[in-house]
Scaffold this active site. Sequence first.
Site, PDB file in Angstrom:
ATOM      1  N   THR A  65       0.861  -1.196   0.000  1.00  0.00           N
ATOM      2  CA  THR A  65       0.000   0.000   0.000  1.00  0.00           C
ATOM      3  C   THR A  65       0.890   1.237   0.000  1.00  0.00           C
ATOM      4  OG1 THR A  65      -1.957  -0.917   1.104  1.00  0.00           O
ATOM      5  CG2 THR A  65      -1.528   1.381   1.490  1.00  0.00           C
ATOM      6  N   ASP A  81      -3.476   4.844  -2.587  1.00  0.00           N
ATOM      7  CA  ASP A  81      -3.662   4.110  -3.829  1.00  0.00           C
ATOM      8  C   ASP A  81      -4.874   3.187  -3.667  1.00  0.00           C
ATOM      9  OD1 ASP A  81      -2.221   2.330  -2.022  1.00  0.00           O
ATOM     10  OD2 ASP A  81      -2.034   1.003  -3.749  1.00  0.00           O
ATOM     11  N   ARG A  83      -4.913  -0.380  -4.785  1.00  0.00           N
ATOM     12  CA  ARG A  83      -4.609  -1.793  -5.073  1.00  0.00           C
ATOM     13  C   ARG A  83      -4.667  -2.619  -3.801  1.00  0.00           C
ATOM     14  NH1 ARG A  83       0.638  -3.511  -8.482  1.00  0.00           N
ATOM     15  NH2 ARG A  83      -0.797  -2.868 -10.147  1.00  0.00           N
ATOM     16  N   LYS A  97      -9.257   2.762   0.618  1.00  0.00           N
ATOM     17  CA  LYS A  97      -8.372   2.670   1.778  1.00  0.00           C
ATOM     18  C   LYS A  97      -8.492   3.864   2.712  1.00  0.00           C
ATOM     19  CE  LYS A  97      -4.997  -0.044  -0.813  1.00  0.00           C
ATOM     20  NZ  LYS A  97      -3.586  -0.209  -1.205  1.00  0.00           N
ATOM     21  N   GLY A 111      -1.942  -2.450   5.467  1.00  0.00           N
ATOM     22  CA  GLY A 111      -1.838  -3.722   6.179  1.00  0.00           C
ATOM     23  C   GLY A 111      -2.928  -4.663   5.719  1.00  0.00           C
ATOM     24  N   SER A 193       4.131  -0.042   2.006  1.00  0.00           N
ATOM     25  CA  SER A 193       5.320  -0.533   1.303  1.00  0.00           C
ATOM     26  C   SER A 193       5.880   0.492   0.322  1.00  0.00           C
ATOM     27  CB  SER A 193       4.986  -1.830   0.553  1.00  0.00           C
ATOM     28  OG  SER A 193       3.880  -1.632  -0.318  1.00  0.00           O
ATOM     29  N   ASP A 230       6.601   0.785  -6.494  1.00  0.00           N
ATOM     30  CA  ASP A 230       6.339  -0.309  -5.555  1.00  0.00           C
ATOM     31  C   ASP A 230       5.325  -1.266  -6.169  1.00  0.00           C
ATOM     32  OD1 ASP A 230       6.093  -1.815  -3.112  1.00  0.00           O
ATOM     33  OD2 ASP A 230       4.237  -0.724  -2.727  1.00  0.00           O
ATOM     34  N   SER A 233       1.767  -1.482  -4.620  1.00  0.00           N
ATOM     35  CA  SER A 233       0.862  -0.336  -4.781  1.00  0.00           C
ATOM     36  C   SER A 233       0.486  -0.199  -6.242  1.00  0.00           C
ATOM     37  CB  SER A 233       1.529   0.957  -4.294  1.00  0.00           C
ATOM     38  OG  SER A 233       1.999   0.820  -2.973  1.00  0.00           O
TER      39      SER A 233
END
Length: 297
Positions: A65, A81, A83, A97, A111, A193, A230, A233
């Site tokens: 994330t 984001d 995803r 999110k 998480g 991340s 990343d 994400s």
Amino acid sequence: RTSLNLSKLPAPKRSTKGRISVSLSSRMETYNKNRGGFTFDLCQRNVKLANDKKLNLPKAMKTGTTIVGIVYKNGVVLAADTRATEGPIVADKNCEKIHKITEKMWCCGAGTAADTENITGLISSQLELHRLATGKDPRVVTALTRLKQRLFQYQGYISAALVLGGVDSEGGHIYTVWPHGSTDRLPYATMGSGSLAAMAIFESQYKDDMDMKEAMDLCDQAIQAGIWNDLGSGGNVDIMVIDKKTGPKMFRNYKKLNERTYRAPGFYKFPKGTTALAKEAKERMAKMTVKSMEVES
């Protein structure tokens, strides 16, 4: 970790002169047997079970994330984001999110999706009861305290890394809450991340007293940095603006970065007769409805 049980130590013996004499070897032997410390016997057992019975031991699933928050002149901006992943699999390309706690407090979660949704929903319920009991809007630090106390109770087993943002009588606030319950208060924050890529954008371009458009653009750039750098994400950019005067405003799918550009022509066409069963079931339901109406009349 075990504790030393002094009751198991051998009782001291009295000598003829009234002095206490203790066998040092027996005392040390009992002490070593019952002293505290870590034991790694189960590690050897797990290795043997894995080799002999070909057991696959459970592994922690990696989550991904990028979530950010920033304070500007008249409020705060949160962004994330969209995803959701299950290890190497993209489970959802457009999940939400950014979770609502109160009208003037929102929270980004990284998480485990279930943990972030449930912990924010729980605190949202508690703060609503708090508002009804006191007759006043709760401050952002109240939500922070409730969150970190709950997470600390579970010692990190609730996998929720949060960026809490909101506006109260003291102004705009951004807090980070780690899964173990530790917190930070910062003018800008990143988690997840992709947080390092997002933090690089903030540290190079942040300035005090930005207006709303500047803060939104900076958060957009930070989330895009996480998305492009990343693998955990991706998807789109969601932005939440909480302004002191105008209140909260959600910009769902503010930027769509990975839209599909090609669709195979005719790929989703079905031949005639595919829905014949559904048509038959519909006719049967209509007959049952007519019969039930006749019985009632």
